[in-house]
Design a protein around this motif. Structure first.
Motif, PDB file in Angstrom:
ATOM      1  N   MET A  34       0.824  -1.209   0.000  1.00 15.20           N
ATOM      2  CA  MET A  34       0.000   0.000   0.000  1.00 15.20           C
ATOM      3  C   MET A  34       0.856   1.257   0.000  1.00 15.20           C
ATOM      4  SD  MET A  34      -3.301  -0.760   2.449  1.00 15.20           S
ATOM      5  CE  MET A  34      -2.645  -1.999   3.549  1.00 15.20           C
ATOM      6  N   LEU A  35       1.908   1.261   0.805  1.00 21.06           N
ATOM      7  CA  LEU A  35       2.803   2.422   0.836  1.00 21.06           C
ATOM      8  C   LEU A  35       3.465   2.619  -0.525  1.00 21.06           C
ATOM      9  CD1 LEU A  35       4.489   1.816   4.298  1.00 21.06           C
ATOM     10  CD2 LEU A  35       3.098   3.808   3.690  1.00 21.06           C
ATOM     11  N   ARG A  36       3.848   1.522  -1.153  1.00 19.51           N
ATOM     12  CA  ARG A  36       4.482   1.601  -2.464  1.00 19.51           C
ATOM     13  C   ARG A  36       3.522   2.140  -3.520  1.00 19.51           C
ATOM     14  NH1 ARG A  36       5.064  -4.052  -4.982  1.00 19.51           N
ATOM     15  NH2 ARG A  36       2.845  -3.581  -5.270  1.00 19.51           N
ATOM     16  N   ASP A  37       2.271   1.684  -3.492  1.00 18.72           N
ATOM     17  CA  ASP A  37       1.330   1.998  -4.568  1.00 18.72           C
ATOM     18  C   ASP A  37       0.533   3.279  -4.324  1.00 18.72           C
ATOM     19  OD1 ASP A  37       2.177  -0.334  -5.747  1.00 18.72           O
ATOM     20  OD2 ASP A  37       0.512  -1.531  -4.980  1.00 18.72           O
ATOM     21  N   VAL A  38       0.258   3.583  -3.052  1.00 20.54           N
ATOM     22  CA  VAL A  38      -0.567   4.761  -2.726  1.00 20.54           C
ATOM     23  C   VAL A  38       0.294   5.970  -2.391  1.00 20.54           C
ATOM     24  CG1 VAL A  38      -2.343   5.672  -1.174  1.00 20.54           C
ATOM     25  CG2 VAL A  38      -2.443   3.280  -1.937  1.00 20.54           C
ATOM     26  N   GLY A  39       1.384   5.735  -1.642  1.00 24.05           N
ATOM     27  CA  GLY A  39       2.314   6.817  -1.337  1.00 24.05           C
ATOM     28  C   GLY A  39       2.056   7.517  -0.029  1.00 24.05           C
ATOM     29  N   LEU A  43      -3.828   5.928   9.041  1.00 19.09           N
ATOM     30  CA  LEU A  43      -4.004   4.752   9.896  1.00 19.09           C
ATOM     31  C   LEU A  43      -5.383   4.133   9.705  1.00 19.09           C
ATOM     32  CD1 LEU A  43      -3.074   2.871  12.163  1.00 19.09           C
ATOM     33  CD2 LEU A  43      -3.862   4.592  13.805  1.00 19.09           C
ATOM     34  N   LYS A  44      -6.403   4.975   9.619  1.00 19.66           N
ATOM     35  CA  LYS A  44      -7.773   4.488   9.445  1.00 19.66           C
ATOM     36  C   LYS A  44      -7.904   3.679   8.158  1.00 19.66           C
ATOM     37  CE  LYS A  44     -12.508   6.149   8.738  1.00 19.66           C
ATOM     38  NZ  LYS A  44     -13.374   7.347   8.587  1.00 19.66           N
ATOM     39  N   ASP A  45      -7.320   4.186   7.079  1.00 26.28           N
ATOM     40  CA  ASP A  45      -7.399   3.488   5.794  1.00 26.28           C
ATOM     41  C   ASP A  45      -6.642   2.163   5.838  1.00 26.28           C
ATOM     42  OD1 ASP A  45      -8.874   5.589   4.794  1.00 26.28           O
ATOM     43  OD2 ASP A  45      -7.112   6.642   4.030  1.00 26.28           O
ATOM     44  N   ALA A  46      -5.499   2.161   6.524  1.00 29.09           N
ATOM     45  CA  ALA A  46      -4.717   0.935   6.635  1.00 29.09           C
ATOM     46  C   ALA A  46      -5.499  -0.137   7.389  1.00 29.09           C
ATOM     47  CB  ALA A  46      -3.399   1.224   7.343  1.00 29.09           C
ATOM     48  N   ALA A  47      -6.127   0.259   8.491  1.00 32.63           N
ATOM     49  CA  ALA A  47      -6.902  -0.706   9.283  1.00 32.63           C
ATOM     50  C   ALA A  47      -8.070  -1.261   8.481  1.00 32.63           C
ATOM     51  CB  ALA A  47      -7.386  -0.031  10.559  1.00 32.63           C
ATOM     52  N   GLU A  48      -8.762  -0.391   7.739  1.00 32.03           N
ATOM     53  CA  GLU A  48      -9.894  -0.841   6.936  1.00 32.03           C
ATOM     54  C   GLU A  48      -9.445  -1.801   5.838  1.00 32.03           C
ATOM     55  OE1 GLU A  48     -11.844   2.629   5.490  1.00 32.03           O
ATOM     56  OE2 GLU A  48     -12.813   3.089   7.426  1.00 32.03           O
TER      57      GLU A  48
END
Length: 280
Positions: A34-39, A43-48
């Motif tokens: 996700m970090l690679r593709d979204v940048g 935290l909320k988005d990661a948890a979801e």
């Protein structure tokens, strides 16, 4: 009679999810993707995305930050860290250097009561190959595997101080005509860390001062509450191939600046240099 068509190459085997997948490892890898593709990741988005509680996502992201694969900006969003785009050091002797240095570092950590790190420079990055952690109650933790901007770290700075001006210009000088964009976050992956001509000259002066005294310092430049001292390790030809750093709580910085820490580091390094003299 028609010839039979040449056999096509065998298709690659389908990759399936392992039968005994480790969920925590999988979640950490998904965060890296996700970090690679979204940048930029909240935290909320990661948890979801992971389908976990925010506290679980926070613990995973905290470990990625600790190991340099993520950084946080002032809005508490996560970005790819400096370790994200890193390839191998491409130095065949780093394992040998680490094995040789380990006992010297562990003895030095006991003697000084501070955490000792082995650092090499790759371009404008400082890479931490090994940490001998102190047993003091108040100490700096293990930094093995971290990748940080060399100019911000004590080990990176003392190694940069060995380079000729032309090489430093290639790494850090920004052409006058090129506009400066204030980087955020300051230690993230892909951040342009080049300096304007005036800033570059100040930087050279600082490196020259470190070269003359034989050690460099970092006072809270990479981590709040942490300072460090860096001394170069040289091969038989006198070339700096690595550095030892002593990472200390900033409350003990002045004490060590005027104390025997640097001389003890130099004594340990002399022992290492005897054994690494053959490394080129």
């Amino acid at each position: 009679m028609q010839k039979k068509p040449a056999a096509s190459k065998k298709a690659s085997k389908t990759i399936t999810r392992p039968s005994y997948a480790l969920e925590s490892v999988d979640n950490a890898l998904r965060l890296l993707q996700m970090l690679r593709d979204v940048g930029a990741l909240r935290l909320k988005d990661a948890a979801e995305e992971l389908g976990t509680a925010p506290s679980t996502a926070h613990r995973l992201l905290s470990m990625l930050v600790y190991r340099g694969f993520a950084v946080q900006d002032e809005k508490r969003r996560y970005h790819p860290g400096p370790a994200m785009g890193v390839g191998p050091a491409q130095q065949g002797w780093t394992r040998e250097l680490t094995d040789i240095s380990r006992p010297h570092m562990e003895a030095l950590a006991i003697l000084t009561g501070e955490t000792i790190n082995l650092v090499v420079r790759v371009g404008s990055q400082a890479r931490f190959l090994y940490s001998a952690e102190s047993e003091s109650m108040l100490r700096v933790g293990d930094r093995q595997g971290q990748v940080l901007p060399a100019e911000l770290t004590a080990g990176g700075r003392i190694l940069l101080a060995e380079l000729p001006r032309q090489t430093l210009e290639q790494l850090y000088l920004r052409p006058p005509e090129e506009p400066h964009v204030d980087p955020r976050p300051t230690v993230g992956y892909g951040v342009d860390r080049r300096l304007a001509p005036g800033e570059f000259e100040v930087f050279l002066t600082e490196l020259e001062a470190a070269r003359k005294v034989g050690f460099a310092v970092n006072v809270e430049q990479t981590e709040e509450g942490v300072a460090a001292f860096g001394v170069a390790v040289r091969n038989g030809q006198g070339r700096a191939i690595a550095a030892l750093t002593a990472a200390v709580p900033v409350t003990r910085y002045r004490q060590h600046l005027n104390g025997p820490l640097v001389s003890r580091m130099r004594a340990a390094i002399r022992g290492i240099e005897v054994e690494v003299a053959h490394i080129e």
